[in-house]
Write an enzyme that holds these catalytic residues in place. Structure first.
Site, PDB file in Angstrom:
ATOM      1  N   ASP A   1      57.154 -30.737 -15.240  1.00 52.25           N
ATOM      2  CA  ASP A   1      56.190 -30.378 -14.192  1.00 52.25           C
ATOM      3  C   ASP A   1      56.618 -30.708 -12.762  1.00 52.25           C
ATOM      4  O   ASP A   1      55.825 -31.253 -11.977  1.00 52.25           O
ATOM      5  CB  ASP A   1      54.836 -31.050 -14.483  1.00 52.25           C
ATOM      6  CG  ASP A   1      54.196 -30.556 -15.779  1.00 52.25           C
ATOM      7  OD1 ASP A   1      54.805 -29.740 -16.469  1.00 52.25           O
ATOM      8  OD2 ASP A   1      53.080 -31.014 -16.097  1.00 52.25           O
TER       9      ASP A   1
ATOM     10  N   LYS B   1      52.368 -24.707 -20.247  1.00 54.70           N
ATOM     11  CA  LYS B   1      51.323 -25.350 -21.057  1.00 54.70           C
ATOM     12  C   LYS B   1      50.017 -25.388 -20.286  1.00 54.70           C
ATOM     13  O   LYS B   1      50.027 -25.290 -19.053  1.00 54.70           O
ATOM     14  CB  LYS B   1      51.766 -26.767 -21.430  1.00 54.70           C
ATOM     15  CG  LYS B   1      52.030 -27.622 -20.201  1.00 54.70           C
ATOM     16  CD  LYS B   1      52.681 -28.939 -20.566  1.00 54.70           C
ATOM     17  CE  LYS B   1      53.056 -29.701 -19.316  1.00 54.70           C
ATOM     18  NZ  LYS B   1      51.922 -30.003 -18.430  1.00 54.70           N
TER      19      LYS B   1
ATOM     20  N   CYS C   1      51.812 -36.325 -18.082  1.00 59.71           N
ATOM     21  CA  CYS C   1      52.586 -35.361 -18.871  1.00 59.71           C
ATOM     22  C   CYS C   1      53.919 -35.911 -19.372  1.00 59.71           C
ATOM     23  O   CYS C   1      54.344 -35.577 -20.477  1.00 59.71           O
ATOM     24  CB  CYS C   1      52.748 -34.062 -18.093  1.00 59.71           C
ATOM     25  SG  CYS C   1      51.147 -33.205 -17.959  1.00 59.71           S
TER      26      CYS C   1
HETATM   27  C1  VGL Z   1      49.472 -33.524 -15.040  1.00 52.48           C
HETATM   28  C2  VGL Z   1      47.328 -34.132 -14.463  1.00 52.48           C
HETATM   29  C3  VGL Z   1      46.875 -32.869 -14.731  1.00 52.48           C
HETATM   30  C4  VGL Z   1      50.915 -33.908 -15.177  1.00 52.48           C
HETATM   31  C5  VGL Z   1      49.028 -32.241 -15.306  1.00 52.48           C
HETATM   32  O1  VGL Z   1      51.798 -33.028 -15.085  1.00 52.48           O
HETATM   33  O2  VGL Z   1      51.183 -35.110 -15.379  1.00 52.48           O
HETATM   34  N1  VGL Z   1      48.619 -34.450 -14.640  1.00 52.48           N
HETATM   35  N2  VGL Z   1      47.723 -31.929 -15.145  1.00 52.48           N
END
Ligand code: VGL
Ligand code: ZN
Length: 198
Positions: free
Chosen positions: A15, A99, A144
């Site tokens: 991410d 995702k 994540c």
């Molecule tokens: C994430 C919060 C919400 C992450 C993704 O990538 O850690 N954190 N969505």
């Protein structure tokens, strides 16, 4: 302890998206500081599998505050905020995993949704390549990255989180570190990952 990286190892970059970086809608403090070390990992080490993941939500996703969830809107599918950072070197990334696409379900892990049922296909991809060791970096350490590394461990992969190439949302990383090490996920550092000179 140094680890010799070979082409059989995989790197998973979690991410590294515009919305999770300074200036984004859910910025992780100093998230941009890990871009140079991540680029160095892909440029310097002989991983033949390098996967990048993307949080990829519909505009009315269940994890957003407007739907009663914990987060501001972020990584809405197809918007600039969902793009990988333009500063991330993508040359050696050979697989993208998205995702959190379903409105009603979140997915912190790149392997399986939070319902623990719906798979992304990453397990089969890695098993098909006979990958044994997985190295994790990216954002965010306490969500994540840790959920993905814990699932990897549970699925039977040897799992390593690269400490200097990840950043957390919470200022206290101790609970995450504890959960990872208790589960048998190893913590390592970029400078301990080495390759044989050619
Ligand atoms: C994430 C919060 C919400 C992450 C993704 O990538 O850690 N954190 N969505
Ligand atoms: Zn999200």
């Amino acid at each position: 302890m140094t680890l010799l990286i070979t082409p059989k190892d995989a790197l998973i970059i979690v991410d590294m998206q515009v919305d999770f970086l300074p200036g984004g809608t859910l910025p992780v403090e100093n998230g941009d500081h890990i871009i140079p070390p991540i680029n160095a990992l892909t440029q310097r080490l002989p991983f033949s599998t390098i996967i990048a993941t993307q949080d990829w939500h519909p505009h009315d996703h269940v994890s957003f505050e407007a739907s009663g969830g914990p987060w501001p809107p972020h990584c809405i599918a197809g918007t600039p905020g969902a793009n990988l950072s333009p500063d991330l070197d993508q040359t050696r990334i050979n697989c993208l995993i998205r995702k959190g696409l379903e409105r009603g379900r979140d997915s912190y892990s790149a392997f399986v949704d939070n319902d623990q049922v719906t798979e992304t296909g990453l397990t089969g991809f890695l098993r098909g390549l006979k990958t044994e060791r997985l190295f994790f970096c990216g954002l965010a350490y306490d969500f994540c990255v840790s959920h993905t590394a814990l699932d990897a461990r549970w699925l039977g992969f040897e799992s390593y989180v690269i400490d200097d190439a990840t950043r957390a949302i919470s200022s206290d990383s101790y609970p995450t570190r504890h959960r990872l090490t208790q589960a048998g996920v190893h913590l390592t550092r970029s400078r301990d990952l080495i390759t044989l000179p050619d």
